[in-house]
Every structure is written in C-alpha cells, then in structure tokens.
Write a protein that holds these residues in place. Structure first.
Motif, PDB file in Angstrom:
ATOM      1  N   VAL A 179       0.834  -1.205   0.000  1.00 52.46           N
ATOM      2  CA  VAL A 179       0.000   0.000   0.000  1.00 52.46           C
ATOM      3  C   VAL A 179       0.866   1.252   0.000  1.00 52.46           C
ATOM      4  O   VAL A 179       0.714   2.149  -0.840  1.00 52.46           O
ATOM      5  CB  VAL A 179      -0.963   0.006   1.202  1.00 52.46           C
ATOM      6  N   ARG A 180       1.792   1.334   0.947  1.00 48.95           N
ATOM      7  CA  ARG A 180       2.599   2.545   1.042  1.00 48.95           C
ATOM      8  C   ARG A 180       3.668   2.611  -0.039  1.00 48.95           C
ATOM      9  O   ARG A 180       3.989   3.701  -0.517  1.00 48.95           O
ATOM     10  CB  ARG A 180       3.189   2.668   2.444  1.00 48.95           C
ATOM     11  N   GLN A 181       4.204   1.460  -0.452  1.00 49.87           N
ATOM     12  CA  GLN A 181       5.168   1.506  -1.557  1.00 49.87           C
ATOM     13  C   GLN A 181       4.498   1.994  -2.827  1.00 49.87           C
ATOM     14  O   GLN A 181       5.057   2.838  -3.544  1.00 49.87           O
ATOM     15  CB  GLN A 181       5.796   0.132  -1.808  1.00 49.87           C
ATOM     16  N   ASN A 182       3.322   1.496  -3.136  1.00 42.42           N
ATOM     17  CA  ASN A 182       2.654   1.886  -4.381  1.00 42.42           C
ATOM     18  C   ASN A 182       2.245   3.351  -4.384  1.00 42.42           C
ATOM     19  O   ASN A 182       2.150   3.965  -5.448  1.00 42.42           O
ATOM     20  CB  ASN A 182       1.439   1.000  -4.627  1.00 42.42           C
ATOM     21  N   ALA A 183       2.014   3.907  -3.206  1.00 49.14           N
ATOM     22  CA  ALA A 183       1.679   5.335  -3.117  1.00 49.14           C
ATOM     23  C   ALA A 183       2.917   6.212  -3.181  1.00 49.14           C
ATOM     24  O   ALA A 183       2.821   7.403  -3.490  1.00 49.14           O
ATOM     25  CB  ALA A 183       0.925   5.612  -1.824  1.00 49.14           C
ATOM     26  N   THR A 184       4.084   5.618  -2.919  1.00 43.54           N
ATOM     27  CA  THR A 184       5.322   6.386  -2.760  1.00 43.54           C
ATOM     28  C   THR A 184       6.274   6.224  -3.927  1.00 43.54           C
ATOM     29  O   THR A 184       7.074   7.130  -4.213  1.00 43.54           O
ATOM     30  CB  THR A 184       6.027   5.946  -1.458  1.00 43.54           C
ATOM     31  N   VAL A 185       6.209   5.089  -4.626  1.00 44.82           N
ATOM     32  CA  VAL A 185       7.203   4.733  -5.642  1.00 44.82           C
ATOM     33  C   VAL A 185       6.506   4.231  -6.903  1.00 44.82           C
ATOM     34  O   VAL A 185       5.509   3.505  -6.820  1.00 44.82           O
ATOM     35  CB  VAL A 185       8.148   3.634  -5.110  1.00 44.82           C
ATOM     36  N   LEU A 186       7.030   4.631  -8.070  1.00 49.79           N
ATOM     37  CA  LEU A 186       6.553   4.116  -9.351  1.00 49.79           C
ATOM     38  C   LEU A 186       7.762   3.703 -10.179  1.00 49.79           C
ATOM     39  O   LEU A 186       8.675   4.502 -10.403  1.00 49.79           O
ATOM     40  CB  LEU A 186       5.743   5.183 -10.098  1.00 49.79           C
ATOM     41  N   PHE A 187       7.783   2.454 -10.629  1.00 47.52           N
ATOM     42  CA  PHE A 187       8.868   1.971 -11.493  1.00 47.52           C
ATOM     43  C   PHE A 187       8.535   2.237 -12.955  1.00 47.52           C
ATOM     44  O   PHE A 187       7.379   2.094 -13.379  1.00 47.52           O
ATOM     45  CB  PHE A 187       9.070   0.463 -11.301  1.00 47.52           C
TER      46      PHE A 187
END
Length: 487
Positions: A320-328
């Motif tokens: 949840v927090r990675q997807n809101a914070t980081v985009l590859f």
C-alpha cells in the motif's frame, strides 16, 4: 483602497528587500514602517506575505526532500548536479550554494513573521477586531516557530531572531549562535503563545483551516519539538498530542491512497499543508521527481528511491505505502544503482502525482495526523509504556493493510523504538522527515555508516563517509564571511 494597496506593496517590497540577505539587512526607516501597517487590510496582507514563504522558498518546494531523504538512506540524488550529489554522498561543503539560499530564505521568512508581530499590536483600525488581532499574532508566532524549527534541525546551533531590525548596528545584525536547547526553548515559547491565541478552526472551509495555523498545528509542532530537542520531554509531547486529539478540527487517519493521489488535499488527516493552486501559484517540485510518462520529459530526475528503501517495503510486504510512494518505469538513461544500461526499470518518487509543466497543484503536508500518531507511540515508548505504544503503531500498520507488531517488536523499550523508527520510514518516506528521525533516535551515524548500496559501474559498495560531525549541515560560508560571530 487602490492607494492603500499600492502603499502596502511598496512597503512590503522594502521589507522583503531588507530581509533578503539575513545578516546584511538594509535599514527600513521608522517613518516607512509607521505608515505601512496601520490598516486592517495591510496587516492581513503582511500575514499573507509571511505564509507565502512556504511557496516561495526553495527549501519547502524541494530542498526539504533533498536535506532529509536524499541525504539519508531513502533516496539517491539522481540528476547531474554536483551540488546535489554532495548531499547524497555526505560531502556537503559550506560553499554549496543551496545552503546559503535556504538559510537566507528561512531567516527572511522569520523576518516577515516578526514584522507582523511588531506591527499587529499597533494597528488602530476599528475594522481589526481584537479577536482577529490575536489570531494574526498567533499565526505569526507559529510561523516564526516553524522556521526556527527548520533551522535548528538542519544546522544545530543557530541565531534566534525575535525582532525585525532596521538598525545598522553590528551588534544587532551580526548575532551570535544560540544553543539548540535555547532555540527549542524559544520555539516552545512561541508555540505556547500561539496555542493560546489560535482557534481549532476558522469555520467550516477546509481550504482555510488547512492553509492557516491553528491550535492543532501549534500543538503538533510543539510535540515534534519536545521530542526532537536534545533533552527530550516525552510527557510534554504527550500533553501536546492529547490537545491535537481533542481538537475541534477532528483530525483522523484516512485512506493512505487518498493522502497521495493528488485529489484529496485539505483532508481530515491534514493539519497544515502548502496551498499550491497550480498555474501561477503552482508547485515546481513534482517536475523534479516524476517519471517521463507523467512529467512529459525524458531527462534524468533528481530523487531516486534507494534499494534500501525498496527492500524495506518488500521486507514488510508493504504494498500500500510503496505503491503510493514509488513508481517503477523503464528509462533511456543509465542509472548507476538500478541499471547500468539504457532501458532499465528504475523507481521514481511518486508521492506527488502531477507535474503539470512546473506548475502543479500537488501539495506538501507540513503537518499531518499520521505523523502525530507515530510521535505518540514514540513518546509512550520513551516512558516505557510499551503496550500503549503498540496500540498506536498498529493503527498506522492496520491503515496500510499490515498485521500487528510482532512479540519481538515489543519485547523491550529498545526493540519498540526500532519498530517505531522503521514504521516512520515506511509511512513518511519522501515527506522530508527521515534525517531528523535518524538523528532523534540516535541512529544517524550507524545507519549511514552501515548503509550498503552497490555502484553498478564498479560493482563496489559506495562508501558513505558518515561521522557525528555531519549530523548537521555546515553554516554557509557567505554567512560566516558576513558575521564572524557565527564561527
């Protein structure tokens, strides 16, 4: 009215000119200041100008992330600017131009707050009610405290400025440094005054309540200051947090996705945010971070999430927090940490979602309730009230779709503090908090000294030359040249 506005613009322009270089102030005549702030509209405009520092200062637009996240284990510098690489590599020189620009901007912002505090009590215009006069002063006390907090957390011992000076006396314009504890004492003093003067809300309009200092904002910042200062005051922090929780503003946690989707600003979790509106009132920071598919350009960006940060999300299963914070995204350039060939997929900082050609309406949270919840856990753990601290951390974890803390996480005070620091990293990455957190928890030297990041050009681990002398940034050389009392 037009004449009054013109007069205000002239006078306030003089104030800005006089404050632009902190220790080289141009005197402003007593007659000019006497004429310039005698109407309700003029003091309101001066206050608006004080708030404008959040938008105008490079520090709040981007360097907050540079100083806190890129300088830490959260991000690499990216880009091609040698001065920015200094922050990533922990080799910041006192001649780095960003230091002087941010130092000057922050003291300029304090000077604008001081003008409001000095002039507001003298306005005799009956249109200015005593209630509103008090609010104006409360807002200015908060702003002065916020910028002093930024200065002391960035540079350590710094001068305290509590008056706008029109003097040319070297004793007044070349102040000595105060100790960190003295600066924090001043911050708390200002915030206590602000708390007494400010309302919980200014009405029902969230675009006003999240744009201006409130009692909730002052209590939240006082809690942060009580924990960040060298001699921590855990009970004071809890008292301030209790006031935030009891606020009539009704702060609450919301969906993490909504916090950072670019469509739900001025939300219930927001306590104070920079009110970028886009266009002429836009935020240029997102253009520095976002990938080509969003920013519309193909040059290398300046904030690249680190392997260590991505590994931290993966270890926790924190999608949840990675997807809101980081985009590859695959890129045409070569990234020395994520792919040493063109076409590699690399991560981009993604908490801002819209670039809009350097004029984004994406906001920066100056204070939000999720941070306060974790500060409460930290203060409880500091008092060895571990079960209560666990409850607060689990509120944040549950919001992110994660399970409760393990038995090992809460087995001791030290283990609990480690768990809280980890949670703060996952929760607050790219929000300009990481370096301060590492310093506050006493982990800055060990974290950066033990950080292993592989430079793919050589296959070798990059050496981060960290020691205690680098916890704070050096005072800019231009200020040392102007003011020998800062040496």
């Amino acid at each position: 009215m037009q004449a009054k506005n013109i007069l205000y613009m002239i006078v306030f322009g003089l104030v800005l000119t006089g404050c632009n270089e902190f220790l080289d102030l141009e005197p402003i005549s007593e007659e000019t200041t006497e004429v310039g702030y005698d109407k309700e509209g003029q003091i309101e405009a001066a206050l608006t100008g004080a708030y404008e520092s959040f938008q105008a200062s490079q520090y709040y637009a981007w360097d907050k992330v540079l100083f806190q996240d890129i300088r830490s284990d959260n991000h690499y510098a990216g880009g091609d600017n040698p001065e920015i690489f200094q922050f990533d590599w922990l080799t910041v020189s006192n001649t780095n131009s960003r230091l002087f620009e941010d130092w000057s901007n922050l003291y300029n912002a304090i000077a604008k707050a001081n003008v409001v505090l000095e002039r507001a009590p003298l306005v005799t215009d009956p249109a200015l009610t005593e209630t509103r006069r008090g609010q104006i002063m409360g807002e200015a006390y908060f702003l002065r405290a916020y910028h002093h907090y930024t200065l002391v957390t960035t540079w350590g011992d710094v001068p305290i400025m509590t008056a706008f000076t029109s003097s040319t006396d070297p004793e007044e314009i070349r102040p000595s440094k105060s100790t960190q504890e003295e600066v924090y004492d001043q911050i708390i003093e200002d915030l206590e005054l602000a708390i007494d003067l400010l309302p919980d809300t200014y009405g029902s309009d969230a675009s006003v309540n999240k744009a201006r200092a409130t009692a909730g904002a002052a209590n939240a910042l006082a809690a942060k200051a009580s924990l960040q200062r060298p001699n921590k005051d855990y009970q004071a922090a809890l008292d301030y947090i209790a006031a935030v929780e009891a606020s009539g503003a009704n702060y609450r946690l919301i969906s993490y996705d909504h916090l950072f989707d670019g469509n739900h600003y001025n939300n219930d979790e927001s306590i104070l945010e920079v009110q970028y509106l886009g266009g002429a009132e836009g935020n240029w920071g997102p253009q520095m971070h976002l990938p080509p598919s969003i920013s519309g350009n193909g040059w290398r960006k300046f904030t690249t999430p680190s392997h260590d940060l991505i590994d931290a999300y993966a270890a926790e299963g924190d999608n949840v927090r990675q997807n809101a914070t980081v985009l590859f995204e695959a890129v045409s350039w070569v990234d020395e940490f994520w792919g040493n060939t063109p076409g590699s997929s690399i991560p981009f900082a993604y908490k801002w979602k819209n670039a809009d050609g350097w004029a984004s309406a994406d906001r920066f949270y100056l204070l939000r309730f999720g941070d306060v919840v974790l500060l409460k856990a930290e203060a409880l753990a500091g008092l060895n009230r571990l079960a209560e601290a666990v409850t607060e951390v689990n509120r944040i974890r549950n919001r992110a779709g994660l399970g409760a803390l393990t038995a090992a996480d809460q087995a001791s005070q030290a283990a609990m503090m480690t768990a809280i620091l980890k949670e703060r990293r996952l929760e607050l990455a790219q929000e300009g908090q990481r370096w301060d957190d590492l310093v506050r928890f006493g982990e800055a030297v060990s974290t950066m000294s033990n950080l292993v990041e592989i430079d793919l050009r050589t296959g070798q681990a990059f050496d981060y030359p960290m020691d205690a002398s680098k916890i704070f940034l050096p005072i800019p050389q231009e200020e040392l040249d102007r003011n020998p009392n800062l040496n």
